[in-house]
Design a protein around this motif. Structure first.
Motif, PDB file in Angstrom:
ATOM      1  N   MET A 113      24.864 -98.201-116.849  1.00  0.00           N
ATOM      2  CA  MET A 113      23.613 -99.204-116.372  1.00  0.00           C
ATOM      3  C   MET A 113      22.636 -98.033-115.924  1.00  0.00           C
ATOM      4  N   SER A 114      21.477 -98.390-116.114  1.00  0.00           N
ATOM      5  CA  SER A 114      20.218 -97.312-116.058  1.00  0.00           C
ATOM      6  C   SER A 114      19.894 -97.103-114.612  1.00  0.00           C
ATOM      7  N   ARG A 115      19.675 -96.004-114.022  1.00  0.00           N
ATOM      8  CA  ARG A 115      19.434 -95.942-112.632  1.00  0.00           C
ATOM      9  C   ARG A 115      17.574 -96.146-112.543  1.00  0.00           C
TER      10      ARG A 115
ATOM     11  N   ARG B 119      19.038 -87.753-110.446  1.00  0.00           N
ATOM     12  CA  ARG B 119      20.364 -87.826-110.924  1.00  0.00           C
ATOM     13  C   ARG B 119      21.426 -87.881-109.899  1.00  0.00           C
ATOM     14  N   ARG B 120      21.212 -87.708-108.535  1.00  0.00           N
ATOM     15  CA  ARG B 120      22.082 -87.519-107.412  1.00  0.00           C
ATOM     16  C   ARG B 120      22.023 -88.867-106.586  1.00  0.00           C
ATOM     17  N   LEU B 121      21.013 -89.769-106.934  1.00  0.00           N
ATOM     18  CA  LEU B 121      20.694 -90.857-106.227  1.00  0.00           C
ATOM     19  C   LEU B 121      20.963 -92.119-107.061  1.00  0.00           C
ATOM     20  N   GLU B 122      21.341 -93.454-106.334  1.00  0.00           N
ATOM     21  CA  GLU B 122      21.358 -94.654-106.974  1.00  0.00           C
ATOM     22  C   GLU B 122      20.084 -95.085-107.196  1.00  0.00           C
ATOM     23  N   TRP B 123      19.087 -94.793-106.551  1.00  0.00           N
ATOM     24  CA  TRP B 123      17.580 -95.199-106.579  1.00  0.00           C
ATOM     25  C   TRP B 123      16.804 -94.313-106.056  1.00  0.00           C
ATOM     26  N   ALA B 124      16.022 -93.528-106.702  1.00  0.00           N
ATOM     27  CA  ALA B 124      15.069 -92.478-106.333  1.00  0.00           C
ATOM     28  C   ALA B 124      13.707 -92.954-105.815  1.00  0.00           C
ATOM     29  N   LEU B 125      13.263 -92.634-104.623  1.00  0.00           N
ATOM     30  CA  LEU B 125      11.910 -92.714-104.344  1.00  0.00           C
ATOM     31  C   LEU B 125      11.189 -91.510-104.239  1.00  0.00           C
ATOM     32  N   THR B 126      10.426 -91.425-105.407  1.00  0.00           N
ATOM     33  CA  THR B 126      10.071 -89.877-105.532  1.00  0.00           C
ATOM     34  C   THR B 126       8.513 -89.821-104.963  1.00  0.00           C
ATOM     35  N   VAL B 127       8.119 -88.867-104.281  1.00  0.00           N
ATOM     36  CA  VAL B 127       6.810 -88.527-104.071  1.00  0.00           C
ATOM     37  C   VAL B 127       6.133 -87.523-104.738  1.00  0.00           C
ATOM     38  N   LEU B 128       5.009 -87.972-105.289  1.00  0.00           N
ATOM     39  CA  LEU B 128       4.047 -87.141-105.987  1.00  0.00           C
ATOM     40  C   LEU B 128       2.751 -87.036-105.447  1.00  0.00           C
ATOM     41  N   HIS B 129       2.000 -86.249-105.930  1.00  0.00           N
ATOM     42  CA  HIS B 129       0.754 -86.037-105.267  1.00  0.00           C
ATOM     43  C   HIS B 129      -0.548 -86.019-106.287  1.00  0.00           C
ATOM     44  N   ASP B 130      -1.578 -86.978-105.964  1.00  0.00           N
ATOM     45  CA  ASP B 130      -2.732 -87.024-106.932  1.00  0.00           C
ATOM     46  C   ASP B 130      -3.888 -86.296-106.204  1.00  0.00           C
ATOM     47  N   TYR B 131      -3.809 -84.912-106.267  1.00  0.00           N
ATOM     48  CA  TYR B 131      -4.715 -84.312-105.972  1.00  0.00           C
ATOM     49  C   TYR B 131      -4.599 -82.760-106.463  1.00  0.00           C
ATOM     50  N   GLU B 132      -5.462 -81.706-106.294  1.00  0.00           N
ATOM     51  CA  GLU B 132      -5.576 -80.566-107.261  1.00  0.00           C
ATOM     52  C   GLU B 132      -4.734 -79.654-106.884  1.00  0.00           C
ATOM     53  N   THR B 133      -3.590 -79.649-107.603  1.00  0.00           N
ATOM     54  CA  THR B 133      -2.565 -78.581-107.470  1.00  0.00           C
ATOM     55  C   THR B 133      -2.247 -78.116-108.855  1.00  0.00           C
ATOM     56  N   GLY B 134      -2.606 -78.839-110.033  1.00  0.00           N
ATOM     57  CA  GLY B 134      -2.346 -78.749-111.181  1.00  0.00           C
ATOM     58  C   GLY B 134      -0.980 -79.355-111.782  1.00  0.00           C
TER      59      GLY B 134
ATOM     60  N   ALA C 104       5.354 -85.231-119.312  1.00  0.00           N
ATOM     61  CA  ALA C 104       6.318 -84.553-119.652  1.00  0.00           C
ATOM     62  C   ALA C 104       7.566 -85.159-118.741  1.00  0.00           C
ATOM     63  N   TYR C 105       7.255 -85.405-117.554  1.00  0.00           N
ATOM     64  CA  TYR C 105       8.414 -85.974-116.468  1.00  0.00           C
ATOM     65  C   TYR C 105       8.800 -87.282-117.056  1.00  0.00           C
ATOM     66  N   LEU C 106       7.764 -87.946-117.223  1.00  0.00           N
ATOM     67  CA  LEU C 106       8.053 -89.699-117.569  1.00  0.00           C
ATOM     68  C   LEU C 106       8.815 -89.486-119.132  1.00  0.00           C
ATOM     69  N   ASP C 107       8.330 -88.851-119.774  1.00  0.00           N
ATOM     70  CA  ASP C 107       9.147 -88.758-121.313  1.00  0.00           C
ATOM     71  C   ASP C 107      10.672 -88.466-121.107  1.00  0.00           C
ATOM     72  N   LYS C 108      10.878 -87.200-120.155  1.00  0.00           N
ATOM     73  CA  LYS C 108      12.267 -86.910-120.055  1.00  0.00           C
ATOM     74  C   LYS C 108      12.955 -87.779-119.036  1.00  0.00           C
ATOM     75  N   ALA C 109      12.436 -88.399-118.124  1.00  0.00           N
ATOM     76  CA  ALA C 109      13.189 -89.429-117.294  1.00  0.00           C
ATOM     77  C   ALA C 109      13.598 -90.654-118.184  1.00  0.00           C
ATOM     78  N   LEU C 110      12.700 -91.007-119.310  1.00  0.00           N
ATOM     79  CA  LEU C 110      12.860 -92.395-119.772  1.00  0.00           C
ATOM     80  C   LEU C 110      14.138 -91.930-121.003  1.00  0.00           C
ATOM     81  N   ALA C 111      13.811 -90.559-121.567  1.00  0.00           N
ATOM     82  CA  ALA C 111      14.935 -90.226-122.463  1.00  0.00           C
ATOM     83  C   ALA C 111      16.315 -90.168-121.980  1.00  0.00           C
ATOM     84  N   GLU C 112      16.260 -90.036-120.573  1.00  0.00           N
ATOM     85  CA  GLU C 112      17.505 -89.882-119.791  1.00  0.00           C
ATOM     86  C   GLU C 112      18.233 -91.293-119.593  1.00  0.00           C
ATOM     87  N   GLY C 113      17.432 -92.359-119.613  1.00  0.00           N
ATOM     88  CA  GLY C 113      17.765 -93.536-119.398  1.00  0.00           C
ATOM     89  C   GLY C 113      17.329 -94.148-117.857  1.00  0.00           C
ATOM     90  N   PHE C 114      16.458 -93.341-117.403  1.00  0.00           N
ATOM     91  CA  PHE C 114      15.935 -94.022-116.228  1.00  0.00           C
ATOM     92  C   PHE C 114      14.933 -94.887-116.522  1.00  0.00           C
TER      93      PHE C 114
END
Length: 225
Positions: free
Chosen positions: A1-3, A155-170, A177-187
């Motif tokens: 089952m996907s997480r 990968r260590r969590l049953e359900w991750a609540l991930t915090v990202l930031h939409d400001y100027e850090t690059g 790339a993150y979304l592609d890798k996460a979807l490829a892993e079945g998340f």
């Protein structure tokens, strides 16, 4: 089952980064929550970005006005009204019905520095929903390495609540790339929050809150000392 992973974005909106984030999320059909800073809603351009996010189905939450000092560390009893109340007024009709609020964690740390007793009372009285986190990949600190950190945390969590930031850090140049890798892993990505990251719902504590509230500060008069 996907997480599942729930994505959230803090500290925006910014004209330099938020449009790109919204474009990417739209292409992937992912809806998130933007926890905005009140001071970043003071221009017509940034308010339009918050409006665009809401129109695209994202939720808009409150992340304080200045993001300067965690509320549990301030000595100003009026800070909750200045930081939370003022921001909520600016969010206005864009607000989620649950009045979502995320405290400033000072680097993503959970503890009693998050809320003062006055802040807790304001949240309770005004029926806010308090949203914390369990995944902090520190994208602001590691703009190119955060992707692997975020995936490792999920990968260590049953359900991750991930915090990202939409400001100027690059960092957000790596969002696709993150979304592609996460979807490829079945998340899978979902907008709802994991229950263990939401200790207060519409002003009611549904999980113990003591670990997130600073002790009361009592100032004694000279006669009492």
């Amino acid at each position: 089952m996907s997480r599942p992973i729930t994505l959230t974005f803090d500290n925006g909106p910014t004209t330099a980064v938020t449009p790109h984030v919204l474009d990417v999320l739209a292409r992937y059909g992912i809806r998130t929550t933007f926890f905005v800073l009140g001071q970043n809603l003071m221009s017509r351009e940034t308010m339009a970005l918050a409006q665009r996010a809401a129109e695209q189905g994202h939720w808009i939450g409150n992340h304080t006005y200045t993001h300067d000092v965690p509320l549990g560390e301030t000595t100003d009893p009026d800070a909750p009204l200045k930081e939370i109340g003022r921001t909520q007024d600016l969010i206005g009709r864009l607000a989620h019905p649950d009045r979502l609020f995320r405290p400033f964690g000072g680097g993503g740390v959970l503890g009693t520095h998050l809320l003062s007793p006055e802040a807790f009372e304001l949240l309770k009285t005004n029926r806010y929903t308090c949203v914390f986190w369990n995944s902090i990949p520190r994208d602001w600190e590691d703009p190119d390495g955060w992707v692997e950190t975020a995936l490792a945390q999920a990968r260590r969590l049953e359900w991750a609540l991930t915090v990202l930031h939409d400001y100027e850090t690059g960092a957000m140049r790596n969002l696709e790339a993150y979304l592609d890798k996460a979807l490829a892993e079945g998340f899978t990505f979902r907008q709802e929050f994991p229950p263990d990251c939401v200790p207060m719902v519409r002003g009611r504590s549904v999980l113990p809150m003591e670990a997130f509230i600073a002790a009361s500060r009592t100032t004694l008069s000279p006669q009492e000392t």
